[in-house]
Design a protein around this motif. Sequence first.
Motif, short mmCIF file in Angstrom:
data_model
loop_
_atom_site.label_atom_id
_atom_site.label_comp_id
_atom_site.label_asym_id
_atom_site.label_seq_id
_atom_site.Cartn_x
_atom_site.Cartn_y
_atom_site.Cartn_z
N THR A 103 -0.62 1.92 0.94
CA THR A 103 0.18 0.68 0.90
C THR A 103 -0.68 -0.51 1.31
O THR A 103 -0.56 -1.60 0.73
CB THR A 103 1.39 0.81 1.83
N GLN B 260 -2.80 -6.99 -4.16
CA GLN B 260 -1.81 -7.98 -4.60
C GLN B 260 -2.12 -9.35 -3.99
O GLN B 260 -2.00 -10.38 -4.68
CB GLN B 260 -0.41 -7.54 -4.19
N SER C 189 -2.87 -1.43 -1.61
CA SER C 189 -2.07 -2.08 -2.65
C SER C 189 -1.73 -3.51 -2.27
O SER C 189 -1.83 -4.43 -3.09
CB SER C 189 -0.79 -1.28 -2.90
#
Length: 315
Positions: free
Chosen positions: A170, A177, A173
């Motif tokens: 996470t 982003q 990610s």
Amino acid sequence: MTDPLPNGTPLDVDLVRAAQAGDAGSLGLLLARHQAAMHGVALAVLGHGPDAQDAVQEAALIALRRIGDLRDPEAAGPWLRMVVRNVCRAQLRKKSAVPVAELEGFAAMDRSGGPPDPADVLDGHVLRDWIWSALERLSPGLRLVTMLRYFTDVTSYEEIALLCGTPVGTVRSRLNQARAQLAGGLARTGDQVHDDVATRTARHRRLAEETMVAAHRGELASAWADWRSPRLEVTWPTGKHTDLDYLGFSFTRDVSEGVRQKLLNVVAGREVVIWEAAIISPPEDPFHCPPSVVWVHFLDANGDGRLRLYHPRHR
């Protein structure tokens, strides 16, 4: 030989000089002009796939922070391609995606005395306020991992995951982003008014220093009376949840046993403020406490919110 630009189109040298003077929109246009060439370098080194696009986005953030280092404005294209190439090489070395500030050839800070104040990292760089305004536009989850990764000593994916209570995947990610949104936001937000992060950081550093002094006198709660609520929820490194009174009691107990904290770094956003401090144990008991602590303040309009404490792993 490159094709001539249409009449009225600014040259690279004009865009570089404008960006160095603080015009984020000009930097966005410069990056857009060279994006294909930058992507070509990434593809040549990393091959087709998401890693190449990530490298271009990372390079855009480096350019944002380091455009002031470009001494020859006419060499913008080669400089940007070199930045991409260095990012790609760092990825190939598989050093857990080395933070922007630590990439070879682009070191922006001296970490020998502890992590720098973000205002020091970005001072002298007139795009500093744009960077922080762009950070504030990220969602809370993206913003926190980005602040930790690039402006504190908690830089590894594993440590960020532990502090945030999320899986490592996470964290990866969210950082991807965040990089994409920051890189893509340059042209869209270059002409907007931005906060003065230096003023905000100075105010929070003053609050942090005053709090540390008061806490060493056993007056932590009173030092926070104007900006943190007594209803504050504190999460400890063990995962235990307490209130502000218990935090004050614990700090006072440590002080009575000869422990001191020394403020090293303050990272100040509008909704998240991070303090990094060294913990100095008494000479007769050098392992009384871990060597450092990170205070992550989650703020809201009423001064409520949360405080999370974390002890970084020292390598």
